[in-house]
Design a protein around this motif. Structure first.
Motif, mmCIF file in Angstrom:
data_model
loop_
_atom_site.group_PDB
_atom_site.id
_atom_site.type_symbol
_atom_site.label_atom_id
_atom_site.label_comp_id
_atom_site.label_asym_id
_atom_site.label_seq_id
_atom_site.Cartn_x
_atom_site.Cartn_y
_atom_site.Cartn_z
ATOM 1 N N ALA A 1 0.712 -1.208 -0.035
ATOM 2 C CA ALA A 1 -0.177 -0.004 0.047
ATOM 3 C C ALA A 1 0.958 1.403 -0.232
ATOM 4 O O ALA A 1 2.020 1.292 -0.260
ATOM 5 N N SER A 2 0.292 2.508 0.084
ATOM 6 C CA SER A 2 1.075 3.537 0.197
ATOM 7 C C SER A 2 2.640 3.505 0.947
ATOM 8 O O SER A 2 3.451 4.325 0.447
ATOM 9 N N PRO A 3 2.652 2.953 2.168
ATOM 10 C CA PRO A 3 4.050 2.791 2.644
ATOM 11 C C PRO A 3 5.107 2.322 1.893
ATOM 12 O O PRO A 3 6.227 2.584 2.009
ATOM 13 N N GLY A 4 4.582 1.515 0.847
ATOM 14 C CA GLY A 4 5.611 0.889 -0.102
ATOM 15 C C GLY A 4 5.954 1.551 -1.412
ATOM 16 O O GLY A 4 6.567 1.120 -2.381
ATOM 17 N N THR A 5 5.341 2.665 -1.675
ATOM 18 C CA THR A 5 5.531 3.562 -2.704
ATOM 19 C C THR A 5 6.767 3.955 -3.275
ATOM 20 O O THR A 5 7.588 4.197 -2.417
ATOM 21 N N VAL A 6 7.008 3.633 -4.429
ATOM 22 C CA VAL A 6 8.429 4.106 -4.969
ATOM 23 C C VAL A 6 8.289 5.250 -5.972
ATOM 24 O O VAL A 6 7.843 5.072 -6.895
ATOM 25 N N GLU A 7 9.085 6.211 -5.467
ATOM 26 C CA GLU A 7 9.382 7.353 -6.357
ATOM 27 C C GLU A 7 10.610 7.734 -6.861
ATOM 28 O O GLU A 7 11.632 7.043 -6.059
ATOM 29 N N SER A 8 10.919 8.407 -7.816
ATOM 30 C CA SER A 8 12.252 8.581 -8.333
ATOM 31 C C SER A 8 12.924 9.190 -7.328
ATOM 32 O O SER A 8 12.596 10.609 -6.914
ATOM 33 N N ALA A 9 14.126 9.006 -6.667
ATOM 34 C CA ALA A 9 14.745 9.803 -5.677
ATOM 35 C C ALA A 9 15.399 11.129 -6.430
ATOM 36 O O ALA A 9 15.463 12.082 -5.626
ATOM 37 N N ALA A 10 15.805 11.217 -7.599
ATOM 38 C CA ALA A 10 16.238 12.394 -8.391
ATOM 39 C C ALA A 10 15.027 13.304 -8.413
ATOM 40 O O ALA A 10 15.221 14.573 -7.872
ATOM 41 N N PHE A 11 13.894 12.833 -8.527
ATOM 42 C CA PHE A 11 12.470 13.571 -8.766
ATOM 43 C C PHE A 11 12.440 14.265 -7.337
ATOM 44 O O PHE A 11 11.882 15.478 -7.206
ATOM 45 N N LEU A 12 12.325 13.391 -6.361
ATOM 46 C CA LEU A 12 12.111 13.684 -4.896
ATOM 47 C C LEU A 12 13.070 15.095 -4.466
ATOM 48 O O LEU A 12 12.818 16.013 -3.996
ATOM 49 N N GLU A 13 14.270 14.927 -4.964
ATOM 50 C CA GLU A 13 15.366 15.971 -4.485
ATOM 51 C C GLU A 13 14.970 16.951 -5.304
ATOM 52 O O GLU A 13 15.009 18.412 -4.941
ATOM 53 N N LYS A 14 14.648 16.979 -6.677
ATOM 54 C CA LYS A 14 14.220 18.203 -7.393
ATOM 55 C C LYS A 14 13.304 18.960 -7.038
ATOM 56 O O LYS A 14 13.225 20.184 -6.996
ATOM 57 N N GLY B 1 11.539 18.723 -3.988
ATOM 58 C CA GLY B 1 11.452 19.204 -2.582
ATOM 59 C C GLY B 1 10.208 19.193 -2.002
ATOM 60 O O GLY B 1 9.302 18.366 -2.281
ATOM 61 N N LYS B 2 9.693 20.308 -1.171
ATOM 62 C CA LYS B 2 8.524 20.521 -0.606
ATOM 63 C C LYS B 2 7.434 20.619 -1.713
ATOM 64 O O LYS B 2 6.218 20.547 -1.040
ATOM 65 N N ASN B 3 7.802 21.000 -2.964
ATOM 66 C CA ASN B 3 6.713 21.032 -3.868
ATOM 67 C C ASN B 3 5.914 19.782 -4.231
ATOM 68 O O ASN B 3 5.279 19.720 -5.306
ATOM 69 N N TYR B 4 6.818 18.619 -4.077
ATOM 70 C CA TYR B 4 6.606 17.278 -4.440
ATOM 71 C C TYR B 4 4.924 16.785 -4.105
ATOM 72 O O TYR B 4 4.583 17.147 -2.879
ATOM 73 N N GLY B 5 4.302 16.266 -5.104
ATOM 74 C CA GLY B 5 2.947 15.938 -5.225
ATOM 75 C C GLY B 5 1.850 17.386 -5.247
ATOM 76 O O GLY B 5 0.623 16.779 -5.375
ATOM 77 N N ASN B 6 2.457 18.503 -5.555
ATOM 78 C CA ASN B 6 1.457 19.421 -5.681
ATOM 79 C C ASN B 6 1.076 19.701 -7.258
ATOM 80 O O ASN B 6 1.736 19.211 -7.794
ATOM 81 N N PRO B 7 0.006 20.491 -7.495
ATOM 82 C CA PRO B 7 -0.408 20.916 -8.977
ATOM 83 C C PRO B 7 0.784 21.188 -9.917
ATOM 84 O O PRO B 7 0.848 20.762 -11.238
ATOM 85 N N SER B 8 1.726 21.799 -9.204
ATOM 86 C CA SER B 8 2.560 22.362 -10.145
ATOM 87 C C SER B 8 3.974 21.218 -10.449
ATOM 88 O O SER B 8 4.383 21.148 -11.539
ATOM 89 N N ALA B 9 4.371 20.607 -9.287
ATOM 90 C CA ALA B 9 5.414 19.673 -9.261
ATOM 91 C C ALA B 9 4.889 18.134 -9.760
ATOM 92 O O ALA B 9 5.686 17.593 -10.564
ATOM 93 N N LYS B 10 3.900 18.027 -9.502
ATOM 94 C CA LYS B 10 3.072 16.625 -9.842
ATOM 95 C C LYS B 10 4.068 15.564 -9.070
ATOM 96 O O LYS B 10 4.708 15.612 -8.160
#
Length: 548
Positions: free
Chosen positions: A187-200, A202-211
């Motif tokens: 479930a959500s605890p096991g989600t894998v996202e790009s480490a480079a994208f997370l770093e790029k 930052g705090k905007n991750y997951g919002n309408p602009s950064a997606k």
């Protein structure tokens, strides 16, 4: 998992639609009719007819816009409904509610404190980069970092390290045995996202602009705030058995239940989950589509959020439970489409041992109404005239109806139950911000599991857990939870779950209210959507296709 379902509770009606998989009625028996506590018969199905042909586009309704698509905050229906198609986890919940390999092609458990995951080769993120073990490590560590305030942080409370131990290998170490940790990586605890994208981002991750930038069969193409999202078929998706048949799926946000119903009836929207119960008659008989019901892993309850007041006395909690008119709630809130709950767990929560869950539920006595007995308990506790505050909201009919029923029950037995009305957004905040629960004694909520293990919900009442809203603590309960976490055999773990259920019925940190199945409607154009709670993690949109 104790969460709020921020939409009208699904119920059930008899539907004539053909369905794949087995069907059972609202008493857990196969057949076309129900009975028992519910005056309305209905069937549940394991699958809907598979999608056949390809389509350029389809439109699907969400009852609310996700506040974020950051997986660490995906703790409610709207974000999970989207992310199930866009992001993927180390393991996977299948439509039949089993745990299978996901982005990790295999896992090993060499000792009670170690889990080793071998990640798949050649999996692409939506930006074209290739997934590595580093991405999995970075993604999991975000839950552990307190700066991210993950809603799933307690899943990792016993984790001592998360490390890359090979080119495509991730090893998780724990301080004590924890079988549920492994299961929840589906479930959500096991989600894998790009480490480079997370770093790029930052705090905007997951919002309408950064997606987001994940590996699912669909990529988030656009997010028009206040209106809709568009999911676009990802051509390089690794799992060819789930190649989408629909190129673009537009998710529209329609918060008004009547407007959602009208959009479905008119064909403006092709489908939607979690429909208002008062729409069932129209949708089921419209001829414009088919209404299905599937297994639900949770039911509604009155969570006790303050044990420092009158409800700190178990006799008061039991008295209130004894006085509640559950059948009245089912009739008023669900138009009769549901049934009173017998406990905080329902049979479909026992995915690890289905028959054991059904048998145990059948053996439980009904929570019958006994006002005279409840009055005696209130007198014994010296609680006559004591005030209890129950929060209510116009967010959904089942919330306000339940709150009113609790108030009436209190009045009937000598308690002074005060209703505190809050706006829909404020009601949702009650589940994520403990400070918003100050001065509140009871919160109507839906407790459900995203995995097949009843321990997922049960462990949220362990001392100190994020979902333990009333800070209830019971040493016997905690020891049994720890024992269950160390038990790898599913049937043995289910037996412990039943012992935990007995404690909850005895101590009532949450008062069971009612249960009903999951709902989904699809127009005559499309079919294939997963009709069960598995859709919270499984890519349901990838199964959609034309009906002919």
């Amino acid at each position: 998992m104790r969460m709020l379902r921020t939409a009208a509770l699904v119920g059930a009606i008899a539907v004539s639609a053909a369905a794949c998989g087995g069907a059972s009625d609202n008493n857990g028996n196969s057949g076309p009719s129900g009975g028992g506590n519910s005056p309305t018969p209905y069937q549940t199905v394991a699958l809907t007819p598979p999608g056949k042909g390809n389509m350029a586009s389809a439109t699907w309704s969400l009852y609310a816009e996700p506040q974020t698509l950051d997986y660490v905050a995906a703790y409610d229906y709207p974000p999970n409904t989207v992310l199930a198609n866009v992001c993927e986890q180390m393991l996977r919940i299948t439509p039949d509610f089993k745990i299978a390999p996901g982005l990790a092609e295999k896992y090993e458990h060499p000792d009670p404190l170690t889990w080793v995951y071998t990640m798949r080769q050649g999996v692409k993120f939506h930006d074209g980069t290739t997934m590595t073990a580093d991405d999995a490590v970075a993604s999991i560590k975000r839950h552990i970092d307190p700066a991210n305030a993950s809603s799933w942080s307690t899943v990792f409370r016993d984790v001592t390290s998360v490390e890359k131990t090979g080119p495509m290998q991730v090893t998780i170490k724990t301080s004590k045995p924890d079988v549920l940790l492994n299961e929840q990586l589906a479930a959500s605890p096991g989600t894998v996202e790009s480490a480079a994208f997370l770093e790029k981002t930052g705090k905007n991750y997951g919002n309408p602009s950064a997606k987001v930038n994940c590996t699912g069969p669909y990529a988030l193409d656009s997010w028009n705030t206040g209106d809709s999202m568009n999911l676009k078929k990802f051509p390089d998706y690794w799992d060819k058995s789930l190649t989408p048949k629909i190129d673009n799926v537009k998710l529209v946000f329609i918060s008004d239940p009547s407007a959602r119903t009208n959009a479905l009836l008119s064909g403006e929207v092709d489908g939607g989950y979690m429909l208002a119960t008062n729409s069932y008659e129209k949708l089921g008989s419209s001829g414009n589509g088919k209404l299905y019901f599937g297994a639900n892993t949770g039911g509604y309850n009155a969570a006790v959020t303050n044990l420092n007041g009158p409800l700190g006395d178990v006799r008061v909690r039991k008295a209130l439970s004894m006085a509640i008119d559950r059948k009245g709630i089912v009739n008023a809130a669900l138009d009769g489409y549901g049934k009173p709950a017998k406990s905080l767990l329902i049979p479909d929560a026992f995915g690890i041992a289905p028959e054991k869950g059904k048998a145990a539920s059948a053996a439980l006595p009904e929570l019958t109404r006994d006002v005279d007995g409840a009055k005696k308990l209130i007198q014994e506790a010296g609680a006559d005239g004591k005030k209890i505050v129950v929060v209510t909201s116009n967010l959904a009919q089942e919330i306000s109806v339940s709150a009113n029923a609790i108030q009436q029950a209190g009045k009937d037995i000598g308690l002074n139950v005060e209703l505190k009305s809050v706006a829909p957004d404020a009601y949702t905040a009650l589940f994520t911000d403990p400070s918003t629960r100050d001065g509140i004694d009871i919160l109507v909520t839906n407790s459900y599991d995203m995995t097949p293990d009843p321990l997922e919900m049960l462990q949220t009442l362990h001392t100190g857990d994020f979902g333990n809203y009333g800070k209830w603590s019971n040493e016997e309960y905690d020891k049994l939870v720890d024992q269950a976490l160390a038990t790898t055999d599913d049937n043995a773990r289910a037996d412990i779950a039943l012992k935990l259920q007995d404690i909850l019925l005895r101590e009532m940190p949450g008062i069971p209210l009612f249960e009903s199945p999951y709902s989904v409607f699809m127009s005559n154009k499309i079919t294939g959507a997963t009709p069960t709670m598995a859709m919270m993690s499984y890519p349901w949109a990838a199964q959609l296709g034309s009906a002919s």
